[in-house]
Motif scaffolding. Structure first.
Motif, PDB file in Angstrom:
ATOM      1  N   SER A  77      -4.683  -0.586   6.237  1.00 28.32           N
ATOM      2  CA  SER A  77      -4.888  -1.886   6.122  1.00 28.32           C
ATOM      3  C   SER A  77      -4.250  -2.000   4.374  1.00 28.32           C
ATOM      4  N   LYS A  78      -3.826  -3.596   4.335  1.00 26.84           N
ATOM      5  CA  LYS A  78      -3.567  -3.707   3.053  1.00 26.84           C
ATOM      6  C   LYS A  78      -4.717  -3.693   1.981  1.00 26.84           C
ATOM      7  N   TRP A  79      -4.441  -3.227   0.684  1.00 18.28           N
ATOM      8  CA  TRP A  79      -5.281  -3.329  -0.240  1.00 18.28           C
ATOM      9  C   TRP A  79      -5.609  -4.565  -0.113  1.00 18.28           C
ATOM     10  N   GLY A  80      -7.640  -5.243  -0.800  1.00 14.54           N
ATOM     11  CA  GLY A  80      -8.167  -6.839  -0.987  1.00 14.54           C
ATOM     12  C   GLY A  80      -7.823  -6.849  -2.715  1.00 14.54           C
ATOM     13  N   PRO A  81      -8.013  -8.434  -2.565  1.00 15.53           N
ATOM     14  CA  PRO A  81      -7.922  -8.727  -3.906  1.00 15.53           C
ATOM     15  C   PRO A  81      -8.745  -7.822  -5.061  1.00 15.53           C
ATOM     16  N   TRP A  82      -8.549  -7.319  -5.925  1.00 21.04           N
ATOM     17  CA  TRP A  82      -9.082  -6.653  -7.084  1.00 21.04           C
ATOM     18  C   TRP A  82     -10.234  -6.990  -7.362  1.00 21.04           C
ATOM     19  N   THR A  83     -11.773  -6.676  -7.609  1.00 22.56           N
ATOM     20  CA  THR A  83     -12.761  -7.669  -8.110  1.00 22.56           C
ATOM     21  C   THR A  83     -12.874  -8.037  -9.687  1.00 22.56           C
ATOM     22  N   PRO A  84     -13.548  -8.710 -10.374  1.00 26.70           N
ATOM     23  CA  PRO A  84     -13.736  -9.371 -11.026  1.00 26.70           C
ATOM     24  C   PRO A  84     -13.205  -7.735 -12.792  1.00 26.70           C
ATOM     25  N   THR A  94     -17.368  -9.203 -19.426  1.00 29.57           N
ATOM     26  CA  THR A  94     -16.139 -10.255 -19.616  1.00 29.57           C
ATOM     27  C   THR A  94     -15.509 -10.794 -20.888  1.00 29.57           C
ATOM     28  N   CYS A  95     -15.792  -9.841 -21.842  1.00 30.26           N
ATOM     29  CA  CYS A  95     -14.518  -9.404 -22.522  1.00 30.26           C
ATOM     30  C   CYS A  95     -14.671  -8.188 -23.342  1.00 30.26           C
ATOM     31  N   SER A  96     -13.234  -8.294 -23.670  1.00 31.17           N
ATOM     32  CA  SER A  96     -12.988  -6.228 -24.319  1.00 31.17           C
ATOM     33  C   SER A  96     -12.281  -5.357 -23.108  1.00 31.17           C
ATOM     34  N   LYS A  97     -12.519  -4.239 -23.163  1.00 31.80           N
ATOM     35  CA  LYS A  97     -12.419  -3.930 -22.027  1.00 31.80           C
ATOM     36  C   LYS A  97     -12.825  -3.250 -20.651  1.00 31.80           C
ATOM     37  N   GLY A  98     -12.939  -3.253 -19.451  1.00 28.22           N
ATOM     38  CA  GLY A  98     -13.948  -2.689 -18.571  1.00 28.22           C
ATOM     39  C   GLY A  98     -13.047  -2.512 -18.067  1.00 28.22           C
ATOM     40  N   THR A  99     -13.255  -2.062 -16.504  1.00 26.51           N
ATOM     41  CA  THR A  99     -12.267  -1.594 -15.320  1.00 26.51           C
ATOM     42  C   THR A  99     -12.077  -2.308 -14.017  1.00 26.51           C
ATOM     43  N   ARG A 100     -11.935  -2.531 -12.905  1.00 24.04           N
ATOM     44  CA  ARG A 100     -12.133  -3.626 -12.109  1.00 24.04           C
ATOM     45  C   ARG A 100     -11.905  -2.625 -10.896  1.00 24.04           C
ATOM     46  N   THR A 101     -12.153  -2.975  -9.122  1.00 24.27           N
ATOM     47  CA  THR A 101     -11.664  -1.788  -8.630  1.00 24.27           C
ATOM     48  C   THR A 101     -10.840  -3.196  -7.326  1.00 24.27           C
ATOM     49  N   ARG A 102     -10.364  -2.273  -6.349  1.00 22.30           N
ATOM     50  CA  ARG A 102     -10.533  -2.795  -5.554  1.00 22.30           C
ATOM     51  C   ARG A 102     -10.146  -2.018  -4.429  1.00 22.30           C
ATOM     52  N   HIS A 103     -10.312  -2.410  -2.357  1.00 23.71           N
ATOM     53  CA  HIS A 103     -11.110  -1.987  -1.732  1.00 23.71           C
ATOM     54  C   HIS A 103      -9.178  -1.942  -0.724  1.00 23.71           C
ATOM     55  N   ARG A 104     -10.089  -0.925   0.721  1.00 19.88           N
ATOM     56  CA  ARG A 104      -8.718  -1.151   1.772  1.00 19.88           C
ATOM     57  C   ARG A 104      -9.739  -0.259   2.570  1.00 19.88           C
ATOM     58  N   LYS A 105      -9.198  -0.566   4.324  1.00 17.54           N
ATOM     59  CA  LYS A 105      -9.988   0.060   5.633  1.00 17.54           C
ATOM     60  C   LYS A 105      -8.643   0.978   6.018  1.00 17.54           C
ATOM     61  N   CYS A 106      -9.584   1.855   6.906  1.00 26.04           N
ATOM     62  CA  CYS A 106      -9.317   2.394   7.361  1.00 26.04           C
ATOM     63  C   CYS A 106      -8.912   1.995   8.702  1.00 26.04           C
ATOM     64  N   GLY A 124     -10.859  10.886  13.589  1.00 28.78           N
ATOM     65  CA  GLY A 124      -9.220  11.781  13.250  1.00 28.78           C
ATOM     66  C   GLY A 124      -9.563  10.294  11.532  1.00 28.78           C
ATOM     67  N   SER A 125      -9.461  11.054  10.259  1.00 30.34           N
ATOM     68  CA  SER A 125      -9.064  10.130   9.491  1.00 30.34           C
ATOM     69  C   SER A 125      -8.024   9.871   8.257  1.00 30.34           C
ATOM     70  N   CYS A 126      -8.521   8.562   7.653  1.00 32.81           N
ATOM     71  CA  CYS A 126      -7.175   8.618   6.801  1.00 32.81           C
ATOM     72  C   CYS A 126      -6.968   9.263   5.777  1.00 32.81           C
ATOM     73  N   PRO A 127      -5.468   9.804   5.362  1.00 32.75           N
ATOM     74  CA  PRO A 127      -5.338  10.452   3.845  1.00 32.75           C
ATOM     75  C   PRO A 127      -5.516   9.451   2.934  1.00 32.75           C
ATOM     76  N   GLY A 128      -6.176   9.998   1.545  1.00 34.86           N
ATOM     77  CA  GLY A 128      -6.457   9.135   0.308  1.00 34.86           C
ATOM     78  C   GLY A 128      -7.459   8.410   0.179  1.00 34.86           C
ATOM     79  N   SER A 129      -7.447   7.742  -0.249  1.00 35.80           N
ATOM     80  CA  SER A 129      -9.139   6.771  -0.786  1.00 35.80           C
ATOM     81  C   SER A 129      -9.181   5.918  -0.507  1.00 35.80           C
ATOM     82  N   ALA A 130     -10.162   5.613  -0.259  1.00 37.49           N
ATOM     83  CA  ALA A 130     -10.044   4.016   0.191  1.00 37.49           C
ATOM     84  C   ALA A 130     -10.909   2.136  -0.916  1.00 37.49           C
ATOM     85  N   GLN A 131     -10.462   3.228  -2.086  1.00 37.05           N
ATOM     86  CA  GLN A 131     -10.572   2.738  -3.531  1.00 37.05           C
ATOM     87  C   GLN A 131     -10.001   3.409  -4.491  1.00 37.05           C
TER      88      GLN A 131
END
Length: 282
Positions: free
Chosen positions: A139-146, A150-162, A171-178
């Protein structure tokens, strides 16, 4: 009673195909001294151009018609062992497979009144895999998580579904869901704080000037979050095991009209004059 899955493997009625040899003695044959039961092959050629009756005076012998690969033993006719089942006609979903046996011998019949050379077939249902695997699509990528901080350097993630389409039969989907990426928020981090106790009194300043004073302070100190230590790249310092990144901005209740530092000063009394020790010794 058998289940539907078991019923699909029941043997179907055998299909019979008779391949009878020419009338005995009508044509000359190749005569051999041995019939190998395990392989169904003739061994030890004696010669050709002889009648079957003459070759089969010895029941251990075997014969083969010119131009034919079928070896017939001179013993009384009987059914050969069943062959292995052929591969299933379908690699997935239900198919069918065959096996056969042959009436082999001379001067008689196999059970069920089958003539030497006749083939008997068996057909059964088979199923290697219940359904055919089909690859799925993302599927299309979902929105990025916060951002994770709350300050300085961190990470954010987004997900998609097969699920576009949903895979079938594992029969799986090639690639990563995150996927993740770095995020950078403001460097100054407002945080709740509390006032420290008074520091010890400092030195008197100026040491040799008029009216020297000493001072002490109370500081508004931030309460840092209890983050687990992480290995981070600190600018100019390489990897460091740190629990917080950024500059905390402590927020305390007003104390003597101040938010960050409260300072108290006192005069230093009866300060002696600053005289050169060398002058005193003269």
């Amino acid at each position: 009673m058998p289940t539907p899955a078991q019923t699909s493997w029941l043997l179907l009625p055998p299909l019979l195909l008779l391949l009878t040899l020419p009338a005995t003695g009508s044509e000359p044959v190749l005569c051999f001294t041995q019939y190998e039961e395990s392989s169904g092959k003739c061994k030890g050629l004696l010669g050709g151009g002889v009648r079957v009756q003459d070759c089969c005076l010895n029941a251990a012998y075997a014969f083969q018609e010119p131009g034919s690969k079928l070896c017939q033993p001179c013993r009384s006719p009987k059914w050969s062992p069943w062959s292995s089942w052929t591969p299933c006609s379908m690699t997935c979903t239900e198919g069918s497979q065959l096996r056969h046996r042959r009436c082999l011998g001379w001067d008689g019949q196999c059970p069920e009144k089958q003539q030497p050379g006749a083939l008997e077939w068996q057909l059964q249902a088979c199923e290697n895999q219940k359904c055919c695997p089909e690859m799925g699509g993302w599927s299309k990528w979902g929105p990025w998580t916060p951002c994770s901080v709350t300050c300085s350097k961190g990470t954010r993630t987004r997900h998609r579904k097969c699920d576009e389409p949903t895979p079938k039969c594992e029969g799986s989907c090639p690639g990563s869901a995150q996927e993740s990426e770095a995020c950078d928020t403001k460097q100054i981090c407002p945080m709740e704080g509390s006032w420290t106790e008074w520091s010890t009194w400092g030195l008197c300043t100026p040491a040799c000037g008029p009216s020297p004073t000493r001072s002490r302070q109370r500081l508004c100190k931030a309460h840092l979050p209890n983050y687990a230590p992480t290995i981070s790249i600190v600018e100019g310092q390489g990897e460091k095991n740190v629990t917080f990144w950024g500059t905390p901005l402590a927020k305390c209740e007003l104390l003597q009209g101040q938010r960050l530092v409260v300072e108290e000063k006192r005069p230093c009394l009866h300060a002696p004059a600053c005289e050169d020790p060398e002058d005193e010794e003269l």
